[in-house]
Design an enzyme around this catalytic site. Structure first.
Site, PDB file in Angstrom:
ATOM      1  N   ARG A 103       0.819  -1.211   0.000  1.00 21.07           N
ATOM      2  CA  ARG A 103       0.000   0.000   0.000  1.00 21.07           C
ATOM      3  C   ARG A 103       0.855   1.264   0.000  1.00 21.07           C
ATOM      4  NH1 ARG A 103      -3.267   1.857  -2.584  1.00 21.07           N
ATOM      5  NH2 ARG A 103      -4.164  -0.226  -2.499  1.00 21.07           N
TER       6      ARG A 103
ATOM      7  N   LYS B 118       2.363  24.472  -3.704  1.00 22.18           N
ATOM      8  CA  LYS B 118       1.103  23.922  -3.188  1.00 22.18           C
ATOM      9  C   LYS B 118       1.140  22.396  -3.282  1.00 22.18           C
ATOM     10  CE  LYS B 118      -1.344  28.123  -4.503  1.00 22.18           C
ATOM     11  NZ  LYS B 118      -2.367  28.746  -5.388  1.00 22.18           N
TER      12      LYS B 118
ATOM     13  N   LYS C  72       6.109  38.438  -3.632  1.00 23.66           N
ATOM     14  CA  LYS C  72       4.680  38.323  -3.898  1.00 23.66           C
ATOM     15  C   LYS C  72       3.919  39.518  -3.322  1.00 23.66           C
ATOM     16  CE  LYS C  72       2.696  34.304  -3.808  1.00 23.66           C
ATOM     17  NZ  LYS C  72       2.368  34.184  -5.263  1.00 23.66           N
TER      18      LYS C  72
ATOM     19  N   GLU D 196       6.053  39.411  -8.502  1.00 23.12           N
ATOM     20  CA  GLU D 196       4.673  39.256  -8.947  1.00 23.12           C
ATOM     21  C   GLU D 196       4.094  40.617  -9.315  1.00 23.12           C
ATOM     22  OE1 GLU D 196       0.668  38.603  -6.492  1.00 23.12           O
ATOM     23  OE2 GLU D 196       1.912  36.784  -6.561  1.00 23.12           O
TER      24      GLU D 196
ATOM     25  N   ASP E 147       0.309  37.898 -12.813  1.00 18.36           N
ATOM     26  CA  ASP E 147      -0.666  37.161 -12.003  1.00 18.36           C
ATOM     27  C   ASP E 147      -2.099  37.585 -12.312  1.00 18.36           C
ATOM     28  OD1 ASP E 147      -1.217  35.267  -9.883  1.00 18.36           O
ATOM     29  OD2 ASP E 147      -1.817  36.999  -8.681  1.00 18.36           O
TER      30      ASP E 147
END
Length: 377
Positions: free
Chosen positions: A168, A201, A233, A266, A293
């Site tokens: 598994r 992410k 950012k 960004e 963005d």
């Protein structure tokens, strides 16, 4: 008669050698095993694994079609050990211990239950070796190959108990990685000539594994983490008092510390694009890439308007690499890629992955029969 074994082999290795009743004191880090078993442990062939892929990774170079990304502290073998401990704890696979003789040897086969790009083969090798170094795994495919539903593409031979301990965990890694690789391949093909990137992410603890799957699928890696690239950012810009201030602070920071690394900023509006370019004409800067963005605007029809993105790319005119971010899907990525951007990044590659269905079966005939009945083989 028992001896004290001060070298603590993996639990799976002991289970397949000794069985549940012969284990003593595993939770204390000491293991008592029969002398006959100790001789067996000593005579087992331990497969030497190359460390050239990454330090102490245990990955055999011969089995790696596409090498994993580098990371200064990531312990891939430690992640495997954690996954095995999560599944078996200090007790082992009680079902297999109760139902399968400890000396039973079997062959088990990897079956594809849907079409997709296979990934995680090299990692599965590591899992089986961690549980029992005497297990032998053979593959007819390699990481990055396209497999079809019903294909038998690998075989593992060895102690049945060991194989079921590893099963598994190996499949969980392979299914997730194959899902990421399959989506990445589709995105990369559609994005051309732009390159597809993932983001940070990723599943916590699986950063390197997820990013490895992106490479296998034909994508490229964005920064590995917070340490290897500067990415200015929106929150950095707000805290610094503006986009020019943020870039200036980064330039000063890197200069004072004699650091050289890629720097990306960004931008959310065409005004910010112009401000960045103006700063770059007036100052020596370490900036290498501009993120554009959310300049892809969704339309009620389901299509997207990329005119703002295209205008930004034209304004930059090759002075910096460009990266489109936001509203990137399989349906929109081809149109985005045609705007002239260098890169397209998508968090969906890793945060919304659908695992590719793969199984490991000892009785493949019955598995295929059931698969055909349920349209999964």
């Amino acid at each position: 008669m028992y001896i004290l074994n001060l070298y603590r082999p993996s639990f799976g290795h002991l289970w397949q050698c000794c069985g549940h009743k012969e284990l003593r004191g595993c939770s204390r880090g000491l293991t008592y095993i029969p002398i006959s078993t100790a001789r067996g442990l000593g005579s087992r062939k331990i497969i030497a694994m190359s460390t050239s892929v990454s330090k102490d990774s245990g990955i055999s170079v011969a089995s790696v079609a596409i090498q994993p990304p580098s990371h200064p502290t990531y312990d891939l073998r430690g992640i495997i050990k954690l996954a095995l401990a999560e599944d078996s704890a200090d007790f082992g696979d009680v079902t297999s211990l109760a139902t399968i003789p400890s000396d039973m040897v079997v062959d088990a086969f990897f079956l594809a239950k849907e079409d997709g790009v296979v990934a995680g083969i090299a990692l599965a090798d590591m899992v089986f070796q961690e549980v029992d170094p005497s297990s032998r795994v053979e593959w007819s495919q390699k990481d990055g190959d396209y497999i079809h539903k019903g294909l038998q593409f690998g075989k593992v031979s060895g102690q049945a108990q060991s194989i079921l301990v590893a099963e598994r965990v190996a499949l969980n890694f392979m299914q997730r990685m194959s899902g990421i690789a399959t989506l990445t391949k589709a995105m990369a093909d559609a994005a051309s000539p732009a390159c597809i990137l993932e983001t940070r992410k990723t599943a916590p603890g699986l950063r390197l594994v997820d990013k490895w799957a992106v490479l296998i699928g034909g994508g490229q890696n964005h920064r590995m983490g917070l340490f290897d690239m500067v990415l200015i950012k929106d929150n950095h810009i707000s805290a610094a008092g503006g986009i020019s201030n943020a870039i200036k602070s980064v330039d000063l920071y890197l200069q004072q510390r004699n650091l050289k690394m890629n720097v990306e900023v960004e931008t959310r509006t065409l005004e910010e694009v112009h401000e960045v370019l103006h700063y770059a004409t007036q100052n020596k800067t370490s900036l290498t890439r501009m993120m554009l963005d959310n300049m892809v605007v969704p339309l009620p029809s389901g299509d997207v308007d990329v005119s703002m993105l295209k205008e930004a790319v034209d304004i930059i005119n090759g002075r910096f690499e460009t990266e489109a971010s936001g509203n990137v899907t399989l349906e929109t990525i081809q149109k985005i890629g045609q705007t002239g951007v260098t890169y397209i990044s998508s968090g969906a590659l890793t945060h919304s992955v659908k695992a590719l269905d793969i199984s490991l079966k000892i009785d493949t005939e019955l598995a295929l029969q059931v698969g055909r009945r349920t349209k999964r083989a």
